[in-house]
Design an enzyme around this catalytic site. Structure first.
Site, PDB file in Angstrom:
ATOM      1  N   GLU A 209      -0.976   4.102   2.032  1.00 33.00           N
ATOM      2  CA  GLU A 209      -0.042   4.690   2.993  1.00 33.00           C
ATOM      3  C   GLU A 209      -0.252   6.197   3.040  1.00 33.00           C
ATOM      4  O   GLU A 209      -1.005   6.755   2.236  1.00 33.00           O
ATOM      5  CB  GLU A 209       1.406   4.330   2.639  1.00 33.00           C
ATOM      6  CG  GLU A 209       1.880   4.908   1.323  1.00 33.00           C
ATOM      7  CD  GLU A 209       3.260   4.386   0.890  1.00 33.00           C
ATOM      8  OE1 GLU A 209       3.611   3.237   1.223  1.00 33.00           O
ATOM      9  OE2 GLU A 209       3.964   5.134   0.207  1.00 33.00           O
ATOM     10  N   HIS A 247       9.388   6.419   0.587  1.00 30.12           N
ATOM     11  CA  HIS A 247       8.732   6.653  -0.692  1.00 30.12           C
ATOM     12  C   HIS A 247       8.604   8.156  -0.945  1.00 30.12           C
ATOM     13  O   HIS A 247       8.242   8.911  -0.037  1.00 30.12           O
ATOM     14  CB  HIS A 247       7.319   6.063  -0.700  1.00 30.12           C
ATOM     15  CG  HIS A 247       7.298   4.572  -0.781  1.00 30.12           C
ATOM     16  ND1 HIS A 247       6.222   3.836  -0.349  1.00 30.12           N
ATOM     17  CD2 HIS A 247       8.198   3.684  -1.249  1.00 30.12           C
ATOM     18  CE1 HIS A 247       6.472   2.550  -0.545  1.00 30.12           C
ATOM     19  NE2 HIS A 247       7.670   2.436  -1.087  1.00 30.12           N
TER      20      HIS A 247
END
Lengths: 290, 377
Positions: A209, A247
């Site tokens: 990511e 995150h």
């Protein structure tokens, strides 16, 4: 075979009496995981789902021979829990807790390196080796034993890919989330080194990511050292710069850490990158048939 | 969590770092008053949490009361990258002899703090890193040992050759590290770190970013948060332990897990539309969190369709279902909702949702396509 956890795993659950710890202990036992002990300070002597609870990790390991720990305690107490696990003699610690302070993790990873203890996470969904053992919070019913290794910075997105790979008729050797934080115990390369040596694993699906440069470094490693087929997916193509996307580690800063850079890095070393998660299964099939 | 320059300077000053700190004004009159207190030439600096303030015209020098009033009037209320300037820092100007850079960050690769210095200060350090990387010097710091004297001396000597300046700079490096460690910061920076014509060193600008994960250890630092620069919905999301980022599309997304939430945005785009937001309801989610999430999404006037994408692990699908039922009860949700639910306690959830008018789909790709179709009909 498989990596990290298997039929020899003897698990101790730190935070076993909490809501999540208790719920997932039951799920892990139902999956077939050998949960030998739980730890919650002040609750020693009780038992949960027939698992004995100890006050300290030292007592739990001495009393049961546990070799792996999973941590469900809240982030505030997670750093201490990891240190306690490292000093208790277990060789593998899997930390589910999300929100551990980054500088604490700098200390933790430095300490574990000296101790020779491996950490997965924090902010990890756990590790599952289908047919052997499930540690963490992943839903057990989506897995099928097989030959694909899956490694990811995410939790739920990992399930999505596992699901797609299972539905495409392929199974998994081991599937794990390394955690979405800035500093994590084991990175993609550490895990690929294990998959490389694992006879059961024939190919690897890697889920990255935005944020940081771990994917770019992994691409270089794959080119230099990894001899099994790898396919990838990168989450966050549409993420705006400068915003933390859930995150702690998922943020594009100063033009670095974009999905575009990571996709380019993988494609340059012959790792195809799926546009949507379900495509990973098709790409893997193509790669394996070559 | 980013702090304003004046907040960072106050913390640095308290640590003993030489700072021309000045005072904060919210009106031109206050700025003039501060000018009279300080006496002499001042710099008027907009206090906003975005970079490029100088280029945008948000930093100006003034040497008399009329100029202070004129320039403070121009800066207050000015728009810098979408943020309206509400405060200016009025500080004594420094007669700058040399501009350098000192910063401390967390390096993901070495899993440690790293101190960076550069003799090329006063400009964007990312630009220096790109164009003249040989002008940046870095030292990894052992998190258990902290900065050792030989390290700070070596770094300081990359900036200056005079023994006195090296000594003063090395001291500042230790002081910066103390702030960085004590507050669980993710970045602390002085750019430019200057010398004046009298051989003194000064922190002329200051930047401090605190690690959001570290705030739990320092509850007092929450008071430093600059609420008026944050998006209201993002604040509301944080209060409910959700992560939300507002975007411009019309497909509202509610997802569990950050990776899946990003992938959900990406797949909406892949099939030709735009997501209205990033929203992660997190792991251990309760019905209350789901209700709070839907309240934020339905509050966005751009949203035409809601796409709920849940792959249960630690999130239990039945908790999500209960939250959705509560939301139907308490919110006006007249837009179509497309839902994909799978994983832990999926069957219980599906039973709970039988009576509702949700559009249920079997996969993420199908859900995205269905949501887009409903949004354009």
């Amino acid at each position: 075979m498989a990596i990290l956890v298997d039929e020899n795993t003897k698990l101790v659950v730190q935070g076993i009496t909490g809501r999540d710890g208790s719920f997932h202990t039951k799920q892990m036992i139902d999956y077939g995981t050998n949960v030998v002990a739980g730890v919650t300070p002040g609750k020693g002597g009780q038992s949960i789902h027939d698992v004995p609870v100890f006050d300290t990790m030292k007592e739990a390991v001495e009393g049961t021979g546990a070799n792996t720990s999973v941590i469900y305690v809240p982030a505030k107490f997670a750093t201490d829990a990891v240190f306690e696990a490292a000093d208790s003699g277990v060789k593998l610690i899997i930390c589910i807790a999300e929100g551990v302070p980054t500088q604490d993790m700098a200390k933790v990873t430095s300490y574990l390196k000296c101790k020779g203890v491996r950490l997965i996470g924090p902010n990890s969904p756990g590790v599952t080796s289908p047919g052997y053992c499930k540690v963490g919070i992943m839903p057990g019913q989506i897995f099928e034993k097989g030959t694909i290794g899956i490694v990811s910075r995410s939790g739920t997105l990992t399930y999505e890919v596992v699901h797609a790979i299972t539905q495409a008729g392929m199974g998994q050797s081991t599937c794990l989330g390394i955690g979405g934080d800035q500093i994590i115990g084991s990175n993609f390369i550490d895990i690929l080194e294990l998959f490389r040596e694992d006879a059961q694993t024939e190919g690897v699906a890697l889920i990255g990511e935005i944020g940081g440069t771990a994917e770019e470094e992994t691409a270089e490693y794959i080119k230099a050292r990894f001899n099994k087929p790898v396919v990838a997916f990168i989450a966050g193509r549409t993420a705006p710069p400068g915003k933390r996307m859930g995150h702690a580690g998922a943020i594009i800063s100063g033009g670095s850490g974009t999905a575009e850079d990571k996709i380019k890095a993988f494609e340059a070393v012959g790792v195809p990158v799926a546009e949507i998660p379900a495509q990973m299964a098709d790409l893997m099939k193509e790669k394996l048939n070559k | 969590m980013k702090l304003q320059e004046y907040q960072a300077k106050e913390i640095m000053k308290a640590e003993g770092i030489p700072v021309k700190s000045g005072k904060v004004a919210t009106t031109p009159e206050e700025a003039v008053k501060i000018y009279h207190e300080l006496g002499g030439k001042v710099v008027i600096k907009s206090q906003v949490l975005v970079g490029g303030r100088g280029k945008a015209g948000g930093i100006k020098l003034a040497s008399n009361a009329d100029e202070v009033k004129e320039k403070a009037t121009a800066i207050l209320g000015m728009d810098i990258k979408g943020i309206t300037v509400k405060k200016v820092l009025v500080a004594p100007a420094v007669d700058i002899a040399a501009e350098t850079y000192i910063g401390i960050i967390i390096d993901r690769k070495s899993k440690s703090p790293v101190i960076m210095v550069s003799p090329a200060g006063g400009v964007d350090i990312e630009q220096v890193a790109k164009e003249t990387p040989e002008k940046i010097f870095m030292t990894r710091i052992d998190p258990f040992l902290g900065v050792m004297s030989y390290q700070s001396r070596a770094l300081a000597s990359k900036l200056f050759s005079e023994p006195d300046l090296i000594k003063k700079t090395a001291k500042v490096i230790h002081q910066l590290y103390n702030i960085f460690e004590r507050n669980d910061a993710s970045l602390i920076e002085i750019n430019p770190f200057c010398t004046d014509t009298g051989g003194n060193v000064w922190a002329v600008d200051a930047k401090l970013v605190l690690d959001d994960n570290g705030l739990v250890k320092h509850p007092g630092n929450e008071d430093l948060r600059n609420i008026d620069e944050e998006v209201t919905e993002e604040l509301e999301a944080r209060a409910n332990d959700l992560s939300y980022v507002k975007l411009d599309g019309n497909i509202g997304c509610m997802v569990n897990g950050a990776g899946l939430a990003m992938a959900t945005m990406d797949i909406v785009k892949y099939f030709g539309s735009e997501p209205a937001n990033f929203l992660d309801i997190g792991g251990s989610s309760s019905p209350e969190k789901v209700l709070a999430a839907l309240k934020i999404i339905t509050g966005d006037p751009n949203v035409k369709v809601i796409f709920i994408n849940i792959f249960g692990g630690i999130t239990r699908c039945d908790d999500v279902a209960k939250g959705i039922i509560q939301a139907y009860d308490k919110l006006s949700m007249d837009m179509p909702i497309v839902i994909r639910l799978t994983g832990t306690n999926e069957e219980e959830a599906k039973k709970l949702l039988q009576e509702t008018k949700l559009v249920s789909v079997g996969s993420m790709a199908e859900g995205a396509q269905k949501a887009i179709e409903l949004a354009s009909s």
